[in-house]
Motif scaffolding. Structure first.
Motif, short mmCIF file in Angstrom:
data_model
loop_
_atom_site.label_atom_id
_atom_site.label_comp_id
_atom_site.label_asym_id
_atom_site.label_seq_id
_atom_site.Cartn_x
_atom_site.Cartn_y
_atom_site.Cartn_z
N MET A 111 0.84 -1.17 0.00
CA MET A 111 0.00 0.00 0.00
C MET A 111 0.89 1.23 0.00
SD MET A 111 -2.97 -1.25 2.58
CE MET A 111 -4.04 0.08 2.18
N PHE A 112 0.68 2.11 -0.92
CA PHE A 112 1.58 3.23 -1.15
C PHE A 112 1.55 4.23 0.00
CE2 PHE A 112 4.36 5.45 -3.80
CZ PHE A 112 4.07 6.79 -3.68
N ARG A 113 0.41 4.60 0.51
CA ARG A 113 0.33 5.62 1.56
C ARG A 113 0.80 5.09 2.91
NH1 ARG A 113 -2.85 10.31 0.28
NH2 ARG A 113 -3.66 10.07 -1.80
N LEU A 114 0.71 3.82 3.15
CA LEU A 114 1.16 3.26 4.41
C LEU A 114 2.65 2.91 4.39
CD1 LEU A 114 -1.80 0.89 5.35
CD2 LEU A 114 -1.29 3.15 6.27
N SER A 115 3.27 3.03 3.25
CA SER A 115 4.70 2.73 3.07
C SER A 115 5.02 1.31 3.54
CB SER A 115 5.56 3.75 3.83
OG SER A 115 5.30 5.04 3.37
N TYR B 141 9.80 -1.14 0.12
CA TYR B 141 9.56 -0.95 1.55
C TYR B 141 9.80 -2.26 2.28
CZ TYR B 141 7.16 3.40 0.34
OH TYR B 141 6.86 4.64 -0.12
N ARG B 142 10.34 -2.21 3.47
CA ARG B 142 10.69 -3.43 4.21
C ARG B 142 9.60 -3.87 5.20
NH1 ARG B 142 13.77 -6.03 1.24
NH2 ARG B 142 15.28 -4.70 0.27
N ARG B 143 8.73 -2.97 5.58
CA ARG B 143 7.70 -3.31 6.58
C ARG B 143 6.50 -3.97 5.91
NH1 ARG B 143 6.76 2.12 9.75
NH2 ARG B 143 4.96 0.93 10.40
N GLY B 144 5.92 -4.96 6.60
CA GLY B 144 4.73 -5.62 6.10
C GLY B 144 3.48 -4.80 6.37
N CYS B 145 2.50 -4.89 5.49
CA CYS B 145 1.28 -4.09 5.61
C CYS B 145 0.42 -4.53 6.79
CB CYS B 145 0.49 -4.15 4.32
SG CYS B 145 1.32 -3.32 2.95
N ILE C 120 -2.37 -2.59 11.45
CA ILE C 120 -2.76 -2.77 12.85
C ILE C 120 -2.34 -1.56 13.68
CG2 ILE C 120 -2.25 -4.09 14.95
CD1 ILE C 120 -2.29 -6.61 13.19
N HIS C 121 -1.14 -1.06 13.46
CA HIS C 121 -0.66 0.13 14.17
C HIS C 121 -1.53 1.35 13.83
CE1 HIS C 121 2.01 3.00 16.01
NE2 HIS C 121 2.09 3.66 14.86
N SER C 122 -1.88 1.51 12.57
CA SER C 122 -2.72 2.65 12.15
C SER C 122 -4.10 2.57 12.78
CB SER C 122 -2.85 2.68 10.63
OG SER C 122 -1.61 2.87 10.03
N LEU C 123 -4.68 1.37 12.81
CA LEU C 123 -6.01 1.21 13.41
C LEU C 123 -5.99 1.45 14.91
CD1 LEU C 123 -7.38 -1.89 11.46
CD2 LEU C 123 -8.06 0.50 11.22
N LYS C 124 -4.93 1.02 15.58
CA LYS C 124 -4.83 1.26 17.02
C LYS C 124 -4.70 2.74 17.34
CE LYS C 124 -2.98 -3.15 18.62
NZ LYS C 124 -1.82 -3.83 19.22
N SER C 125 -3.86 3.44 16.61
CA SER C 125 -3.69 4.87 16.87
C SER C 125 -4.95 5.64 16.49
CB SER C 125 -2.47 5.42 16.15
OG SER C 125 -2.63 5.30 14.75
#
Length: 101
Positions: free
Chosen positions: A1-5, A47-51, A56-61
């Motif tokens: 996903m482009f915006r979530l990097s 990007y090295r991080r998995g979506c 999950i981090h975005s939804l929690k914040s």
């Protein structure tokens, strides 16, 4: 996903495990912002991080922010209810005092 990097579910390795993998990653995994016409990118630009983790981090914040807003609105509503009950009680008491027998 482009915006979530992010890239892939767990990481960019998910694309290499696919049956028809070409060795390149899709454009949404690329860390290149200038050239929007690219279709794939190499392992250096990905990007090295998995979506999954990023989402999950975005939804929690976002949930914490939404919860704070909801609690704030509930507090204002509760104060409004208390004032309305005080006003109703005051009107009722005033009617009893002015009532002639």
């Amino acid at each position: 996903m482009f915006r979530l990097s992010c890239c892939g579910t767990v990481g960019p390795e998910d694309y290499m495990k696919m049956p028809h993998s070409t060795g390149n990653y899709p454009w949404s995994c690329c860390d290149i912002k200038d050239n929007k016409e690219i279709k794939t990118c190499s392992a250096v630009e990905v990007y090295r991080r998995g979506c999954n983790d990023v989402l999950i981090h975005s939804l929690k914040s976002g949930g914490k922010l939404l919860g704070g807003i909801v609690l704030g609105i509930a507090g204002v509503e509760l104060i409004g209810i208390i004032f309305a009950l005080c006003l109703a009680n005051s009107i009722k008491n005033d009617e009893r005092r002015t009532m002639r027998v």
